[in-house]
Design an enzyme around this catalytic site. Structure first.
Site, mmCIF file in Angstrom:
data_model
loop_
_atom_site.group_PDB
_atom_site.id
_atom_site.type_symbol
_atom_site.label_atom_id
_atom_site.label_comp_id
_atom_site.label_asym_id
_atom_site.label_seq_id
_atom_site.Cartn_x
_atom_site.Cartn_y
_atom_site.Cartn_z
ATOM 1 N N GLY A 218 0.834 -1.203 0.000
ATOM 2 C CA GLY A 218 0.000 0.000 0.000
ATOM 3 C C GLY A 218 0.863 1.245 0.000
ATOM 4 O O GLY A 218 1.838 1.338 -0.757
ATOM 5 N N ASP A 248 -4.019 -3.383 -9.121
ATOM 6 C CA ASP A 248 -4.103 -3.727 -10.556
ATOM 7 C C ASP A 248 -3.231 -2.781 -11.379
ATOM 8 O O ASP A 248 -2.571 -3.195 -12.337
ATOM 9 C CB ASP A 248 -5.560 -3.623 -11.031
ATOM 10 C CG ASP A 248 -6.498 -4.466 -10.184
ATOM 11 O OD1 ASP A 248 -6.025 -5.459 -9.597
ATOM 12 O OD2 ASP A 248 -7.687 -4.124 -10.091
HETATM 13 O O1 LIG Z 1 -11.520 -11.101 -8.106
HETATM 14 P P1 LIG Z 1 -11.525 -10.358 -6.804
HETATM 15 O O2 LIG Z 1 -10.357 -10.667 -5.947
HETATM 16 O O3 LIG Z 1 -12.832 -10.490 -6.097
HETATM 17 O O4 LIG Z 1 -11.327 -8.840 -7.160
HETATM 18 C C1 LIG Z 1 -12.178 -8.164 -8.050
HETATM 19 C C2 LIG Z 1 -12.393 -6.781 -7.613
HETATM 20 O O5 LIG Z 1 -11.128 -6.163 -7.384
HETATM 21 C C3 LIG Z 1 -10.957 -5.035 -8.209
HETATM 22 O O6 LIG Z 1 -10.319 -5.448 -9.353
HETATM 23 C C4 LIG Z 1 -10.066 -4.038 -7.587
HETATM 24 O O7 LIG Z 1 -8.782 -4.611 -7.500
HETATM 25 C C5 LIG Z 1 -12.357 -4.572 -8.554
HETATM 26 O O8 LIG Z 1 -12.379 -3.983 -9.802
HETATM 27 C C6 LIG Z 1 -13.217 -5.830 -8.412
HETATM 28 O O9 LIG Z 1 -13.708 -6.277 -9.607
#
Ligand SMILES: O=P(O)(O)OC[C@H]1O[C@](O)(CO)[C@@H](O)[C@H]1O
Length: 302
Positions: A218, A248
């Site tokens: 972070g 991401d």
């Molecule tokens: O597949 P997960 O670990 O549940 O993460 C998905 C989620 O995390 C994010 O990508 C943020 O990192 C969101 O856009 C959301 O779709």
């Protein structure tokens, strides 16, 4: 192109709320709805940096159609494999004081036949990929070793893989010999035996087969344990905003450095600056170009 894999694609809903009252009515100031899931966000950032990308994964039902439509509207090339069950929605509630609460649905049930079909499509896409980013949670019915298998298949095609996962998928991932595994500190702590320092946990994943491990911390920056040595990136200041999608954006920076063959310190500077720049953008998958340009030269690498 850089291929991104999102097996548990989502329709990301972000609510901007000035102050959250967990026992009362909250009036939402702004709503954003867009295709998400970690690999989709990685692709958005890479495309914003001028790279050719292709989004693959699984999508089904009306929510799957909404994901497809949003990718189309955003001009993001895609090759999503259809499934019978409905894709999920995720909810991020971002408060005025910074930070966000996330509600991520588990996702659809995927059949063996659907997963086999995905494997076929994935193998053909690898022919055109310079790198693959495999990120996010696994939908129901998808075995924990799947990311390891996808990384191993990429390696067979000479394509380096970056894996960003949690839980059993992260524990299994190193077996597929990915080029980079990117957990955050909490994910790492859950995946490996108790360790005193993130670098020790990262070394454990390397011993299991990952070539390099980047641990995001972070606003504290990151550690990278690589064949070239161990590096630490420190952030010059705290960026206020919505941290959803910062990981991401950081992964997009790692993918960029990987395909450009940038030295590790340079890769990490780019990755850390993109992570910070994503915090300054209200919605996951976006990054603030000014924050990126301002932060990049100030990141300290040791
Ligand atoms: O597949 P997960 O670990 O549940 O993460 C998905 C989620 O995390 C994010 O990508 C943020 O990192 C969101 O856009 C959301 O779709």
């Amino acid at each position: 192109m850089i291929l991104t894999v999102t097996l548990n694609a989502a329709l990301d809903v972000t609510y901007q709320v000035p102050e959250i009252d967990w026992a009362g009515v909250n009036r939402v100031k702004a709503v954003h709805r867009r295709a998400g899931g970690k690999g989709v966000n990685v692709a958005r950032v890479l495309r914003g940096l001028g790279r050719e990308v292709l989004v693959t994964g699984l999508a089904g039902g009306p929510v799957g159609q909404a994901i497809e439509a949003d990718l189309e509207a955003a001009g993001l090339p895609r090759a999503l494999v259809p499934i019978a069950a409905e894709s999920r929605t995720t909810l991020a509630v971002a408060g005025g004081g910074g930070g966000a609460a996330l509600f991520n649905e588990p996702g659809p049930e995927v059949s063996e036949a659907e997963l086999r079909e995905f494997g076929r499509v994935y193998a053909s896409l690898l022919e055109r990929a310079e790198a693959v980013v495999i990120s996010g949670s696994l939908p129901r019915g998808v075995p924990a070793g799947t990311y390891a298998e996808l990384a191993a298949l990429a390696a067979e095609h000479g394509v380096p893989a970056i894996v960003d996962a949690d839980g059993p998928a992260l524990r299994h991932a190193p077996v597929g010999r990915p080029a980079i595994v990117k957990p955050n500190a909490e994910e790492l702590a859950r995946a490996v035996p108790p360790h005193g320092h993130p670098v020790e946990g990262a070394e454990h994943l390397r011993a299991l087969g990952a070539e390099s491990v980047v641990v995001s911390l972070g606003e504290e920056g990151l550690y990278a344990v690589t064949p070239e040595g161990t590096f630490r990136a420190r952030m010059p200041y705290r960026v206020e905003g919505n941290p959803t999608g910062a990981g991401d954006s950081l992964v997009a920076g790692l993918a960029l450095g990987l395909v450009e063959g940038a030295p590790w310190p340079e890769r990490l500077r780019t990755a850390a600056a993109l992570g910070a720049a994503a915090v300054a953008a209200p919605v996951a998958g976006d990054f603030d170009r000014d924050v990126y340009a301002r932060t990049h030269p100030l990141i300290e690498i040791t």
